[in-house]
Write an enzyme that holds these catalytic residues in place. Structure first.
Site, mmCIF file in Angstrom:
data_model
loop_
_atom_site.group_PDB
_atom_site.id
_atom_site.type_symbol
_atom_site.label_atom_id
_atom_site.label_comp_id
_atom_site.label_asym_id
_atom_site.label_seq_id
_atom_site.Cartn_x
_atom_site.Cartn_y
_atom_site.Cartn_z
ATOM 1 N N HIS A 66 13.693 -3.573 -41.479
ATOM 2 C CA HIS A 66 12.974 -2.659 -40.601
ATOM 3 C C HIS A 66 12.081 -3.463 -39.677
ATOM 4 O O HIS A 66 11.769 -4.617 -39.941
ATOM 5 C CB HIS A 66 12.118 -1.675 -41.400
ATOM 6 C CG HIS A 66 11.051 -2.322 -42.212
ATOM 7 N ND1 HIS A 66 11.316 -2.979 -43.403
ATOM 8 C CD2 HIS A 66 9.713 -2.447 -42.002
ATOM 9 C CE1 HIS A 66 10.189 -3.465 -43.896
ATOM 10 N NE2 HIS A 66 9.202 -3.159 -43.067
ATOM 11 N N SER A 67 11.705 -2.828 -38.599
ATOM 12 C CA SER A 67 10.713 -3.373 -37.693
ATOM 13 C C SER A 67 9.553 -2.391 -37.724
ATOM 14 O O SER A 67 9.534 -1.493 -38.566
ATOM 15 C CB SER A 67 11.317 -3.521 -36.299
ATOM 16 O OG SER A 67 10.453 -4.244 -35.456
#
Length: 151
Positions: A66-67
């Protein structure tokens, strides 16, 4: 949750990835295919891992790419699932930094994201379900795991 992966087509089964970067890219493919995320998202995740280290390894054999929330190129809030037959290493020589299961997060709605994280936490706390996911090879397997362990 697994039923939702199948319904949305947010899953991928693969034999292996050349390295962790390829694995991250592969884990985003199902989310890219329906416009949940744009192609840049996977590169943003890779940049973050290079900068901060393998923060996405959340338990042995499980990665959560994820970012940041509301990242550029994220259009829907969702989770994608990928299983590799052979684990990839995020830190050579450290077995606890390997992953076979990938739960790729995309978020643009904090309330929905929190609901997704709660469901994912429940899934990952179920040892039987996690063990079954390590062996899953088809969408039908995902549906059976949902039925056997999570309903």
């Amino acid at each position: 949750m697994l039923r939702e992966f199948v319904k949305l087509g947010h899953y991928k089964f693969a034999k292996e990835a050349a390295d962790w970067e390829e694995a991250v890219r592969m884990s985003c493919e199902a989310l890219e295919s329906d416009g949940t995320v744009e192609a840049n998202y996977k590169e943003d995740i890779i940049r973050c891992i290079k900068k901060y280290g393998p923060y996405i390894i959340i338990m042995p054999n499980v990665a959560m790419p994820h970012s940041q929330e509301c990242a550029r190129g994220v259009h829907k809030t969702a989770i994608g699932f990928m299983r590799l037959n052979n684990p990839v290493s995020f830190s050579p020589g450290e077995e606890d930094k390997e992953a076979k299961l990938f739960f790729t997060l995309a978020s643009c709605n904090s309330e929905q994201h929190l609901q997704n994280m709660t469901k994912l936490s429940e899934l990952l706390m179920n040892e039987g379900a996690v063990e079954a996911l390590m062996l899953a090879e088809t969408p039908e397997d995902l549906l059976k795991i949902q039925e056997d362990y999570l309903d």
